[in-house]
Write an enzyme that holds these catalytic residues in place. Structure first.
Site, PDB file in Angstrom:
ATOM      1  CG  ASP A 148      -2.174   0.887   0.903  1.00  0.00           C
ATOM      2  OD1 ASP A 148      -2.084   1.731  -0.015  1.00  0.00           O
ATOM      3  OD2 ASP A 148      -3.209   0.759   1.579  1.00  0.00           O
TER       4      ASP A 148
HETATM    5  C1  BGC Z   1      -4.981   3.314  -0.112  1.00  0.00           C
HETATM    6  C2  BGC Z   1      -5.129   2.244  -1.175  1.00  0.00           C
HETATM    7  C3  BGC Z   1      -4.905   2.845  -2.516  1.00  0.00           C
HETATM    8  C4  BGC Z   1      -3.568   3.518  -2.552  1.00  0.00           C
HETATM    9  C5  BGC Z   1      -3.240   4.083  -3.890  1.00  0.00           C
HETATM   10  C6  BGC Z   1      -3.739   4.144  -0.277  1.00  0.00           C
HETATM   11  O1  BGC Z   1      -3.791   5.255   0.554  1.00  0.00           O
HETATM   12  O2  BGC Z   1      -5.018   2.705   1.161  1.00  0.00           O
HETATM   13  O3  BGC Z   1      -6.369   1.654  -1.112  1.00  0.00           O
HETATM   14  O4  BGC Z   1      -5.021   1.888  -3.531  1.00  0.00           O
HETATM   15  O5  BGC Z   1      -3.556   4.553  -1.595  1.00  0.00           O
HETATM   16  O6  BGC Z   1      -4.112   5.047  -4.323  1.00  0.00           O
END
Ligand code: BGC
Length: 674
Positions: free
Chosen positions: A247
């Site tokens: 993540d």
């Molecule tokens: C989120 C994810 C997301 C990623 C990229 C993160 O802050 O938890 O769900 O896919 O950002 O956008």
């Protein structure tokens, strides 16, 4: 593709990728392993331009050897990049219980990603709704592992049909938001295997090419470093072919732990990998074989997707927001709003008799498509409830609006109208991804499940004034209604219904469309019936029960049960029949539309474990099918599930064991009505 061919094809790509990786330097291999969406760009996009991930975020790639880069586009309510079709949120799509429809949503997203120049979809979110207060409830599909896994697998199939790699997230046990960077979840092995992993495995079995490690910890270790869950379970036991990304920004905390734990790509930029990883390999802290494996996984997946023929000759930008796509967004909203109450019946409203409609409430005329975190899609327009009703009714009726702040004005409108549509609930401020910039924050976990006091006061003040009052709820999951549900005749849960939500809502309210959504979660009559939820917690122990399994174990009656939803017609079920053959349990029933409107019903098949010698839920969903029926029409519905899906996980033998006993089988229209 049949599984033998898929296997053969995949092993060919493994060989080719192996040859390419063998020709790469250490630095080249490591370069495959991180993103290139740097902080300055993130800040510019997110904070200054207000559109995070507005272009596909690049990662990896190797030009010299012809390995394409990854180009990441987030979701799940559509494509976050550019201006794209905005669907209802995933939780609402979960309420459709329609796998074919979700697959079409996936295909549409896949096409739009290709048209934006992307090849990677970060929006397959299958975290269980363990508690409805979980801030990102709207991004997933519901509380039940089987249902969530089926929905997730459907979108994976759809997206990947257009050779876009689907990324399944957030692996795993990511069920609360505010403390997501530090919360440490613990549970026993049975709970992990039976409740918190099956939906991820269903997506892997559907061929998902990528998995995103979550921010949180499990048993003391960050998920993006988690050797047991990444290497042992996902890659070894499940035979996952693709690659694991972190993540974004805070997923990886330590170079050595992440690289040895099985994290293949650091997103969305190089912080812990890059030069640090090269150094760690040179110093013998990370074996080069770990880098080789990551590089192999990334390259073979990309080659496989790039090498598979596309179903379309090209993906022009004109596909984005094309008429078909926007129509699908409307149809999905129509198939997934849930009618919870309809006394009278008040609904559908009659276009001939209703001459004046009062739309009341702040949300009645607001573009409200969900949170303002990473899943925010930017459609060119959003049809609000008010606009939808005005278009639907044209000159045939007057549609008045009050935001409800001036109670006297709202009361006057309500008393004078033929029907009152009270639109209440939440926005991105109340729930969603938790975003914090210094002293400013929005989204996150809900502190309680009630409506705002002002909404409750509005319902209580207006409902007595008009017998045709409909409460339309907006929000990502369960909302408590005990204070007021007895005082209104009709309640419709509209979730965050996407760019065409207002059109869908108007068509449902006036009977052009018959509602057919079913709750993908239980709504309690008392919040105390849910598992404990502390949004500040740094440690959370999970047990095996939440949602309907917990209500049933504890003998508590929910306000509205998992799988429940009304229609404007009635359905009668007859001749249930259960049998077992060739490793499959077969449930059959005849369904008749016994009312006078065409409609669709979701037939649900549950298996019961009352004779079990181990502690098991009273019953579990093992299949569902949505069937459309004309008035008077009868259809025979058959739902099957593999006998193997009745096994329980014995941690002592580390195997899925079959209990020799009499099982119960239930077929019906909700978890209570079966
Ligand atoms: C989120 C994810 C997301 C990623 C990229 C993160 O802050 O938890 O769900 O896919 O950002 O956008």
């Amino acid at each position: 593709m049949d599984s033998e061919r898929m296997h053969e094809e995949r092993s060919q790509y493994t060989d080719r990728a192996g040859q390419l990786v063998a020709r790469m330097s250490l630095a080249e291999k490591v370069a495959l392993m991180s993103g290139r969406y740097g902080l300055p760009q993130l800040v510019l996009d997110g904070l200054i331009l207000g559109h995070y991930n507005r272009n596909p975020a690049p990662a990896g790639g190797n030009e010299r050897l012809g390995v394409p880069e990854l180009r990441f586009c987030d979701g799940p309510r559509g494509v976050v990049c550019g201006s794209s079709t905005c669907f209802p949120v995933a939780m609402q799509r979960g309420a459709s219980f329609d796998l074919a429809l979700e697959e079409r949503v996936g295909e549409t997203i896949g096409k739009e990603i290709r048209a934006h120049g992307g090849n990677f979809f970060g929006g397959v979110c299958v975290n269980l709704l363990r508690h409805p207060a979980g801030g990102r409830a709207q991004e997933t599909y519901g509380e039940d592992p089987f249902h969530v896994g089926q929905m997730g697998a459907a979108i994976v199939r759809g997206v990947q049909r257009h050779n876009v790699v689907a990324c399944v997230k957030h692996y795993a046990l990511n069920n609360q938001e505010n403390t997501r960077f530090k919360v440490d979840v613990t549970c026993d092995e049975r709970t992990l295997r039976e409740v918190y992993l099956p939906h991820f495995k269903a997506c892997i079995d559907a061929g998902a090419g990528s998995v995103m490690g979550a921010y949180n910890k499990f048993r003391g270790e960050h998920l993006c470093h988690h050797g047991y869950l990444l290497r042992e379970v996902l890659k070894k036991e499940w035979g996952f072919y693709g690659f694991v990304i972190s993540d974004f920004v805070f997923g990886v905390r330590d170079t050595v732990q992440a690289a040895t734990g099985g994290l293949d790509v650091e997103m969305c930029n190089t912080w812990h990998y890059g030069r640090r990883l090269v150094r760690a390999v040179r110093r013998g802290k990370v074996p080069e074989s770990a880098v080789d494996e990551a590089a192999l996984r990334i390259v073979r997946t990309l080659l496989l997707f790039a090498g598979t023929p596309d179903p379309l000759p090209s993906y022009p930008r004109s596909l984005i927001l094309s008429k078909d796509h926007v129509t699908l967004a409307r149809q999905v909203a129509e198939a997934s709003m849930v009618l919870l109450k309809n006394e009278g019946p008040v609904l559908p409203l009659d276009k001939v008799r209703v001459q004046a409609v009062a739309v009341i409430g702040e949300l009645g005329n607001r573009a409200n498509t969900g949170d303002h975190g990473s899943s925010r899609v930017h459609p060119p327009y959003v049809v609000t409830p008010l606009e939808g009703l005005r278009r639907q009714l044209g000159d045939s009726a007057e549609v008045h609006f009050s935001n409800g702040r001036r109670l006297d004005e709202a009361k006057k409108l309500a008393a004078a109208a033929d029907a009152v549509i009270l639109v209440v609930g939440y926005t991105h401020r109340d729930e969603g991804e938790y975003i914090e910039y210094g002293p400013i924050s929005w989204g996150g976990d809900r502190p309680h499940l009630r409506l705002h006091d002002r909404d409750v006061a509005l319902i209580q003040a207006l409902a007595p004034l008009n017998r045709n009052t409909v409460v339309v709820l907006m929000g990502g999951s369960a909302i408590m209604m005990e204070e007021w549900r007895g005082s209104v005749p009709a309640i419709l849960h509209a979730f965050y219904p996407g760019m065409e939500g207002g059109t869908a809502l108007a068509r449902i309210l006036f009977g052009e469309v018959n509602p057919s959504g079913k709750l993908p979660f239980s709504i309690p009559a008392d919040e105390g019936h849910l598992p404990a939820f502390d949004r500040t917690a740094a440690q959370v122990p999970y047990d095996r029960y939440h949602g309907y399994t917990k209500f049933e174990r504890d003998g508590n009656e929910p306000a509205y049960a998992f799988g429940f939803g009304l229609s404007y017609t009635t359905f009668a079920l007859s001749d249930p029949d259960f049998s077992e053959r060739d490793g499959q349990v077969r449930a059959r029933v005849r369904v008749t539309n016994s009312g006078d409107k065409s409609g669709a019903e979701v037939i649900q098949f549950y298996v019961g474990f009352e004779n079990s010698e181990v502690d098991r839920p009273r019953k579990l969903l093992r299949g569902f099918k949505k069937v459309g029926l004309e008035p008077g029409e009868t259809k025979a519905v058959e739902i099957t599930c593999p006998v193997d899906s009745l096994r329980w996980y014995n941690p002592e033998t580390a195997t899925w064991e079959m209990e020799e006993m009499v099982y119960q089988a239930y077929i019906g229209t909700s978890s209570r009505a079966c």
